[in-house]
Write a protein that holds these residues in place. Structure first.
Motif, PDB file in Angstrom:
ATOM      1  N   ARG A   2       0.502  -1.556   0.159  1.00 29.70           N
ATOM      2  CA  ARG A   2       0.127  -0.227   0.205  1.00 29.70           C
ATOM      3  C   ARG A   2       0.694   1.171   0.268  1.00 29.70           C
ATOM      4  O   ARG A   2       0.558   2.567  -0.726  1.00 29.70           O
ATOM      5  CB  ARG A   2      -1.185   0.170   1.065  1.00 29.70           C
ATOM      6  CG  ARG A   2      -1.790   1.521   1.035  1.00 29.70           C
ATOM      7  CD  ARG A   2      -3.051   1.861   2.187  1.00 29.70           C
ATOM      8  NE  ARG A   2      -3.461   2.088   2.627  1.00 29.70           N
ATOM      9  CZ  ARG A   2      -4.097   2.915   3.312  1.00 29.70           C
ATOM     10  NH1 ARG A   2      -4.492   2.473   4.384  1.00 29.70           N
ATOM     11  NH2 ARG A   2      -4.870   3.563   3.400  1.00 29.70           N
ATOM     12  N   GLU A  20      -0.990  -1.914   8.388  1.00 24.72           N
ATOM     13  CA  GLU A  20      -1.059  -0.886   7.501  1.00 24.72           C
ATOM     14  C   GLU A  20      -1.818   0.603   7.715  1.00 24.72           C
ATOM     15  O   GLU A  20      -0.954   1.333   6.802  1.00 24.72           O
ATOM     16  CB  GLU A  20      -2.273  -1.693   6.009  1.00 24.72           C
ATOM     17  CG  GLU A  20      -2.429  -2.785   5.142  1.00 24.72           C
ATOM     18  CD  GLU A  20      -2.900  -2.116   4.232  1.00 24.72           C
ATOM     19  OE1 GLU A  20      -3.725  -1.569   4.391  1.00 24.72           O
ATOM     20  OE2 GLU A  20      -2.865  -3.590   3.154  1.00 24.72           O
ATOM     21  N   ASP A  40       0.959   6.822  -0.497  1.00 26.84           N
ATOM     22  CA  ASP A  40       0.991   5.289  -1.118  1.00 26.84           C
ATOM     23  C   ASP A  40       1.155   5.602  -2.361  1.00 26.84           C
ATOM     24  O   ASP A  40       1.599   7.198  -2.620  1.00 26.84           O
ATOM     25  CB  ASP A  40      -0.814   5.200  -0.791  1.00 26.84           C
ATOM     26  CG  ASP A  40      -2.429   6.417  -1.488  1.00 26.84           C
ATOM     27  OD1 ASP A  40      -1.286   7.018  -2.521  1.00 26.84           O
ATOM     28  OD2 ASP A  40      -2.748   6.127  -1.000  1.00 26.84           O
TER      29      ASP A  40
END
Length: 254
Positions: free
Chosen positions: A13, A170, A225
């Motif tokens: 990500r 994440e 990202d």
């Protein structure tokens, strides 16, 4: 900044995931993380010289600077904090910026600079001589010595960042802030010798520096990202390591 670990192009990500501590004299005035009113910059601000130690822009570029620990250096030249703010204000990509800065790097006080754009990342330094080096994908570290110099606290923070990546995390940055808050000094036999004396080397070998006059002023995590969207989270500290607030800013590129 005085301690940085980052993962470049190493997460599904986040193209950039960076964690770092800024160590500074508590008396030096600075403004907390904010969107600057006079430039497309999201950063804290050094109110003495006007630049910053770490920042991003709304397109997902990032810059961060450290000093170079050498008590013999006269520390002459322009403020290194301008390196980050000028990079974020400017229109050059990381490649062109590295070429241009290398030609005038000697005019600044001793620095290590990291720049990141959508495609490239660079390390730039000016001690003992100006140089620029493209950053390869993976986990890297930087403190007050050359890029990837294996100082104990740099190795430890890199390992804890790698563990965060391996765990498939994440958005839970709690383990990264815990790593930045580590006050454990390095083992005696691993202490570097930078000419400041054994006792001070020991004190500064921890990730988090607690002191009344000098110490860790902020801990920051940056996550950007692959589309340039991201967030920056800053935790601030006062004399003695007392908590001084937290700010998070998210942005959408475009």
């Amino acid at each position: 900044m005085c301690l940085i670990a980052f993962a470049w192009q190493a997460h599904p990500r986040w193209r950039l995931l960076l964690a770092g501590n800024r160590d500074e004299y508590h008396a030096r005035p600075s403004a907390p993380l904010a969107r600057w009113s006079d430039a497309p910059v999201i950063a804290g601000r050094d109110l003495e010289a006007g630049g910053t130690w770490l920042g991003v822009d709304p397109q997902g570029r990032c810059g961060v600077v450290t000093n170079v620990r050498d008590p013999r250096d006269p520390q002459l030249g322009s403020s290194r904090g301008w390196l980050v703010s000028d990079w974020l204000r400017g229109g050059l990509d990381a490649v062109a910026h590295a070429r241009a800065l290398q030609a005038r790097a000697e005019t600044y006080r001793p620095f290590n600079l990291l720049t990141f754009d959508a495609r490239h990342a660079f390390y730039l330094g000016n001690r003992p001589a100006p140089r620029a080096q493209a950053v390869t994908p993976g986990v890297h570290g930087l403190s007050n010595a050359d890029f990837n110099t294996p100082w104990p606290k740099t190795r430890v923070l890199m390992a804890r960042l790698q563990a965060w990546l391996d765990a498939g995390a994440e958005e839970d940055f709690t383990p990264l802030f815990a790593a930045l808050a580590d006050e454990q000094p390095a083992p005696e036999h691993e202490l570097p010798d930078t000419g400041i004396g054994r006792e001070r080397e020991r004190w500064l070998s921890a990730a988090f520096i607690r002191g009344e006059a000098y110490g860790t002023r902020s801990s920051t995590v940056v996550a950007i990202d692959h589309a340039g969207n991201g967030c920056i989270v800053e935790r601030r500290f006062g004399p003695g390591g007392r908590a001084g607030g937290e700010t998070r800013i998210d942005w959408t590129a475009g």
